[in-house]
Motif scaffolding. Sequence first.
Motif: not given
Length: 298
Positions: A167-193
């Motif tokens: 739900p609400f894919l069309d309401e996400l603000p423009i920015g750094h949004v990573d839409i994933r089908i499934g959950r392959g790979g790391p989730l916090l690649d962009d997290a800063q310490p």
Amino acid sequence: MLRGLTWFGTFYDAAVLRIGGRARPGTARDALWLNVVERQRVADGVVSLRLGGTGLPAWQPGCHLDLHLPSGLRRQYSLCGNPEDDTYRIAVREVGAGSREVQALHVGDRIRVRGPRNAFPFAGIGPVVFVAGGIGITPILPMVHAAAKAGLDWRLVYCGRSTTAMPFLDELPIGHVDIRIGRGGPLLDDAQPGGAVYCCGPASMLDQVRAEFSGRWLHFERFSPPPITGGRPFTVELRRSGVSLHVPADRSALDVIRDFRPSVAHSCRQGFCGTCDVGGVRICVDRPTGDRLVVEEL
């Protein structure tokens, strides 16, 4: 250590209050009767409802409503609209009897609610990574909009089994949004310490986030209560009934009491909704300091 925790609590409360919210869940407000003013299907199996009324209390990202359903069931749903709107919006995925009852509501129906309350407050501090799984986008969506509005450094990882189920894919603000089908790979690649992570999703997603997390602040909301680990057996005494029940190390008092009395009220099973409070004892989460938990009013 206590001084550090006290400082953090004061700092976090101030941050949440700065964006117009309250940091503590507190007790439920008086009940409100609200009208369903809009009903939409927003994804496969997901229905969005707008609830209207007069003098609606203000809310902040992370808040939820307690719905008191006609059947007697109580369920909690995150507010997922705009805090500046004059209505409340929730979105409900069909997963059981309570959600089916909510989805059966139509425009013009009245529903009794308590709230809003917050057990998942957004402090409005960046940099921040948001992680949502499926219907877990509901508390996250207002946070993302608040972060974008405040000009924070933010990222969103939104996972689902298909785009039609998200739900609400069309309401996400423009920015750094990573839409994933499934959950392959790391989730916090962009997290800063030095940053924060806010996550809402299934238990497996929370486990992955906790395993990957190496930042400063981690906040999450669960779909269901976590398993009991490191517990010990005890006895729950129901004074009014004159019954004592054995509670194994891996079960809660609520689980065992419901075996004896299936009609006992319950909802979130995580200790914040208040449904399981019986005379000051939260039978869903409270465990005794000794070997006996006494419930006077059951």
